[in-house]
Structure formats: C-alpha cells, structure tokens
Design a protein around this motif. Structure first.
Motif: not given
Length: 425
Positions: A180-199
């Motif tokens: 997810a963080r890498a996607l924010g570096r590959r494209r001109d977009v702001r990426v906010v991440t959420s940890f969803l281990g309890a999915h």
C-alpha cells in the motif's frame, strides 16, 4: 584595473548568480498558480458554490479562494477554466485495494442462491482471498493493485485509504501494508493505511478467535506500527468475524500505540459494533446497514463518521439500507466509499458510488459529494483536504460539467477534465 583573467572570473561568478536567481524565480513561479473562471464547489457548508471563482495556489497549498485575483498573485498569469466546475480532489475512504486473486466464482454462487454468510461459512469469502494473498510477493500485490488504483485516479481521486486484512498472519499483513505504501510512491496520490488484522479468523485458528487476536493480530499490529506502516486500526465486528469484546482488545492495543480506530460494524446484523466504535471515539463506523437510532445518537455524540458502502449493498443484493434518516436527524456526518474488494464490492468507480449512494440510499447529490470530500477526509482523520479553502492542500478536481449534481446524476460517464495534486497537474 583588473586583468583579463579577473574580469573573466568575475563575469563567470555574476553569470552563475544570475542563473541561480533565475532558477529560484522560475521555481517560485512554478509553485504559484492562479486558476480563474471556475465554478467552485468549496464544500464549506453544503456545496459552498463560488461563481466565476478564482483559486490561488502556492507551494502545494491553496492560498486564496474568491472572485478576484489577490494582489500578491498579480504577477502570475491566470489559467482560465472557462466555467468548469472545481471540487476538492475526491477521497475514497474505505478500500481493500491490495489483494491476491479474485472471487468471481463466489459471485456466481450468490446468484445461484447462496448468501454472503453461507459462502463465508463454506470456506469462501474473506478467507478464500487469504491463500492467494499469502502466495503473492509485494511486487505482485502492487502490480495487481495498480490498475484498480489507476481507475480511481482517472475519476479525480487524490486520496485513497487502503487496508490490510487478507494476510491474517504477521508476514502477509506487513507485506500488504508495504505494498500500500509502495502504491503511494508509484502514483501521484495520497495513500492512508489501515491495519485490518481482525478481518476474519483464519482456518488454522478456527474456533480460536481469542487466540488469534492474542497470538497473531496484536503482535502483527505492533510490528506494523514499529515499521511505520499504520495510520489507523480497523476490524470486522460481526457474527462471522469478531465480537465486541475481541475488538475492544484490539482497540486497546491501538490506543496504547496512539493510533485512531475505525470499525466495520452492523453490516449483516447488529451485535453492538457501532456503539463500541462510538465508545472509543472511532474515526468511522463503516457499512452500518443494521444500525439503529441509538447507534446514530452515539455516533453523533462521539463525532464518528458513518461510512456508507453502497457497492457491497448492491453486490450482495441486500435489502436493509443504512438508517440515513436517523443519521440526518442526529447530525451524523456521512461519507461514501467504494469498499473496493474482491468479494462483496469489486467496485473501482467512486463516481458510480456517488450515484449508488443517491439511488440506493436516497442521499441527496450534495450529501453524496460531501461524502467523498469533506466527510471522507474526516473519516480518515485528515484536516488538510476535502475542501477548497485557504490553507488546504492544493488537491483539486476540474470537471467538464455545469453543476455539482451532475457528478451523482450520470451513470458510467467520467467528466473529469484534470486532477491537480499538490498544486501540479
């Protein structure tokens, strides 16, 4: 009198200084822009329309919004938008964009009569994506997610939230967040991440959900936080996933780390997830189809955003719609998002989400647009985007439409003229 060598050296130094000053001035002018002739939906109090508007941008921020060019920008050549609509760049505040494989077969199963819960209990659903995601490398996850992200960007999205949750082990949860963080570096977009281990409860922890929380989920959260991969902590509070007591333990761990929380709540039934989210001052409670008036009152008191996800409602052919009237009555801010995921909402169009929010949930077009701008920002804990106002990030979408209501009205049509992100574009 200086000799020829001295004159040449002085001239060279002067030339260097001239070039440096020219470069600095050029960079300064590049960082300062004026847009004029715009119809601006500022999203400050409803649409907050400004006719024949002017927006001044400087150093990636909005410096001025009004009807006249400010004196400080008088030397900047203005770009005429010729009456086009300008909104904040859109925000998709709930996605599961990173995953391996697909679940087209389950789509067929549901159309043949199986319910979402029946599919999940038969080993499908979230758990069926886990195997494919665990086998995928970080680069493979990024490559698979890029077309989905590009589809959102092409519709004016400037910020996107991306969750983990298809690993359900420490290694894969971290890999998803890194992707997810890498996607924010590959494209001109702001990426906010959420940890969803309890999915979901993975197969190797069947009937041992408490052990999974203690042995996998919370340790993975600590590891992800230590690596700087987590902006918020999420969970799935439902009969087929985790109960309120289990989610409270995850939220306590998040609170100890100083991380905000959010929750998938009341999607399939009401087991108290929305009240739990409100009690922790969650950023958002998402889905909330089975929320009630008491839940709405609690969300209002905690200033928690209700995130509505019509893509899942549509795909699962649900009939219980979120209590929009109760949310209005209590003043609960409502956001909209794609919920892009491989099973219950394979949706990569935020514009279609706007139409679905209006058609399926009876939102007004104004509420829908607020749901993907100002309220979506709030659902992510962001205060620097979602509105066209001085001091905000210069993240804008320029549309070939006359009125903001057209963005919700059209189906399968993309009127984006261009995106401006960080003042560029």
């Amino acid at each position: 009198m200086k000799d020829c060598h001295e004159l040449s050296l002085d001239d060279s130094i002067m030339s260097i200084h001239k070039n440096i000053n020219s470069d600095i001035r050029g960079q300064s002018l590049m960082a300062r822009r004026v847009l004029k002739g715009a119809r601006i939906a500022t999203m400050t109090g409803g649409y907050g329309l400004v006719e024949a508007g002017v927006i001044a941008l400087e150093e990636g921020r909005i410096a001025h919004v009004g009807t006249e060019v400010p004196a400080a920008f008088a030397d900047v050549a203005a770009e005429d938008l010729q009456g086009r609509l300008v909104t904040p760049a859109l925000i998709d505040c709930h996605t599961h964009l990173v995953f391996g494989g697909h679940r087209a077969l389950e789509f067929e199963m549901r159309l043949n009569g199986a319910s979402y819960e029946e599919v999940a209990r038969a080993g499908g659903g979230i758990v069926s994506t886990v195997g494919a995601t665990r086998l995928a490398s970080e680069e493979a996850l990024v490559a698979a997610a890029l077309p989905r992200l590009d589809a959102l960007i092409a519709e004016g999205v400037g910020t996107v939230e991306i969750k983990s949750g298809y690993g359900l082990d420490l290694e894969t949860e971290l890999r998803m967040l890194r992707a997810a963080r890498a996607l924010g570096r590959r494209r001109d977009v702001r990426v906010v991440t959420s940890f969803l281990g309890a999915h979901a409860v993975p197969a190797d922890y069947a009937s041992r959900a408490d052990a999974y929380i203690d042995e996998v989920c919370i340790p993975a959260l600590h590891a992800a936080h230590a690596e700087g991969l987590v902006d918020a902590v999420d969970g799935f509070c439902e009969g087929i996933a985790f109960d309120t007591a289990q989610m409270a333990r995850v939220f306590d761990a998040a609170r100890a780390l100083g991380l905000p929380v959010k929750l998938h709540a009341e999607q399939l039934s009401n087991i108290g997830g929305t009240l739990l989210a409100a009690s922790y001052g969650a950023l958002s409670a998402d889905h909330v189809e089975y929320a009630n008036d008491a839940d709405a009152a609690a969300l209002a008191a905690s200033e928690t955003v209700a995130v509505l996800l019509p893509g899942a409602f549509y795909t699962l052919r649900e009939t219980q719609a979120p209590p929009v009237a109760a949310f209005r009555r209590h003043g609960v801010p409502m956001a909209l998002a794609t919920d892009c995921n491989p099973g219950s909402s394979p949706l990569t169009s935020l514009l279609l989400t706007l139409n679905m929010g209006c058609t399926l949930f009876r939102l007004t077009p104004e509420e829908a647009l607020a749901g993907v701008t100002v309220h979506a920002a709030r659902a992510l804990g962001l205060s620097d985007c979602g509105q066209v106002a001085a001091g905000m990030r210069a993240d804008l979408a320029v549309w070939d439409v006359e009125s903001p209501g057209e963005l919700s009205y059209r189906i399968g049509f993309n009127p984006l003229h261009r995106r401006i992100i960080g003042g560029e574009g």
